[in-house]
Design a protein around this motif. Structure first.
Motif, PDB file in Angstrom:
ATOM      1  N   ARG A 105       4.918  -5.790   1.452  1.00 44.66           N
ATOM      2  CA  ARG A 105       5.498  -6.696   2.444  1.00 44.66           C
ATOM      3  C   ARG A 105       6.472  -7.628   1.734  1.00 44.66           C
ATOM      4  N   VAL A 137       9.515  -4.388   7.043  1.00 47.31           N
ATOM      5  CA  VAL A 137       8.495  -3.365   7.233  1.00 47.31           C
ATOM      6  C   VAL A 137       9.091  -1.998   6.907  1.00 47.31           C
ATOM      7  N   HIS A 179       3.048   3.067   8.768  1.00 48.98           N
ATOM      8  CA  HIS A 179       3.420   1.902   7.974  1.00 48.98           C
ATOM      9  C   HIS A 179       2.481   1.686   6.795  1.00 48.98           C
TER      10      HIS A 179
END
Length: 316
Positions: free
Chosen positions: A304, A48, A85
């Motif tokens: 990801r 992440v 994020h």
């Protein structure tokens, strides 16, 4: 993105840029993409990343560490909110960098609003009652006292938390931590129970429901409640200050209050009299329209990347 309203036309400020408030200056130098742990989804560990600010605070023209960012996020021109994020699309004309900023205990106007007790006698293997209620920055706090019982359990009635009783327990049942737990032996008797090997300051925060309510522990040792930070500290006769940190807490089952225990073991054993100071700091919100990050940076934050796969489940 969900278009909640017409796009607002703002002029992004090239980085680095500063914002001025009566208490501090905040300088946002740049935004960078950093790794921030991993996320486990369907048996796969993913790396992440998130967008992080590089910033500084100033007070009186000099850099200071007395202010810090508690939480930050981004918004787009349409009012959509993005977690660090998953920042906004790169092709938007600007982003809005938003942050909740807190001052540490004793900063600027907060020190003038701090509540201070009378001189308290500190006794080992005993408790020093305070039994005082105060309201600061919209938060009502019931201070119980300073408890120093290395081999005792405190039981506090949630309906009357300014009083508590002590009972002895056997060593084999002694709790190793100082986290409050609740027991509800009957519908009319809700009791908090706490056992601790370290001295703790006990207080209750009253909860008013009807809106979003949040609480937790801050990285600087404060107790957080609804965008407020509660700082407790002791002052001895020589003027030295000792913080009470590392809070533990528990809500009663009626959702009307929180019992909070903060470690008071920073006090030297030779100190026999102290004044307790309570300071509640509210958050300052910063909003800065800034240029978006590059397409490559945004894709890096959203991407990801699989790190490893978990072991398959055994066939029955």
């Amino acid at each position: 993105p969900y278009i909640t309203r017409p796009a607002t036309s703002l002029k992004p400020q090239p980085l680095p840029t500063r914002i001025h408030t009566p208490e501090f200056e905040f300088e946002l130098q740049r935004l960078v993409i950093c790794e921030s742990g991993s996320l486990f989804i369907n048996g796969v560990d993913y790396r992440v990343r998130r967008a992080e600010p590089r910033s500084r605070f100033f007070a009186g023209g000099a850099p200071t560490t007395r202010w810090r960012i508690g939480h930050y996020w981004f918004e787009d021109p349409y009012g959509n909110r993005y977690d660090a994020h998953e920042p906004p699309p790169w092709h938007y004309p600007y982003w809005v960098f938003c942050a909740k900023v807190y001052g540490s205990a004793g900063t600027a106007s907060g020190s003038k609003e701090a509540w201070q007790s009378q001189w308290l006698d500190v006794r080992l293997d005993a408790d020093t009652p305070i039994n005082t209620s105060l309201t600061r920055q919209g938060v009502t706090i019931d201070l119980l006292g300073l408890a120093a019982y290395p081999n005792m359990v405190l039981e506090i009635d949630a309906s009357n938390p300014t009083r508590y009783r002590i009972r002895t327990i056997s060593s084999e049942n002694f709790l190793d931590d100082y986290t409050p737990t609740t027991i509800d032996p009957s519908a009319d008797a809700l009791i908090w129970r706490i056992a601790t090997r370290v001295p703790v300051v006990l207080f209750r925060v009253r909860v008013t429901h009807g809106g979003n309510t949040s609480w937790g522990m801050a990285e600087d040792g404060a107790f957080m409640f609804n965008d407020r930070r509660i700082y407790l500290s002791f002052r001895d006769a020589q003027g030295r200050s000792y913080p009470a940190q590392g809070s533990a807490f528990n809500e009663d089952s009626r959702f009307t209050s929180l019992l909070v225990a903060m470690r008071a073991d920073s006090l030297p054993k030779t100190v026999r009299q102290v004044q307790l100071s309570v300071e509640v700091r509210s958050a300052h919100e910063i909003r800065l329209p800034v240029p978006p990050m590059s397409k490559e940076q945004v894709l890096e934050a959203w991407r990801r990347e699989a790190i490893s796969r978990g072991s398959p489940s055994p066939t029955p």
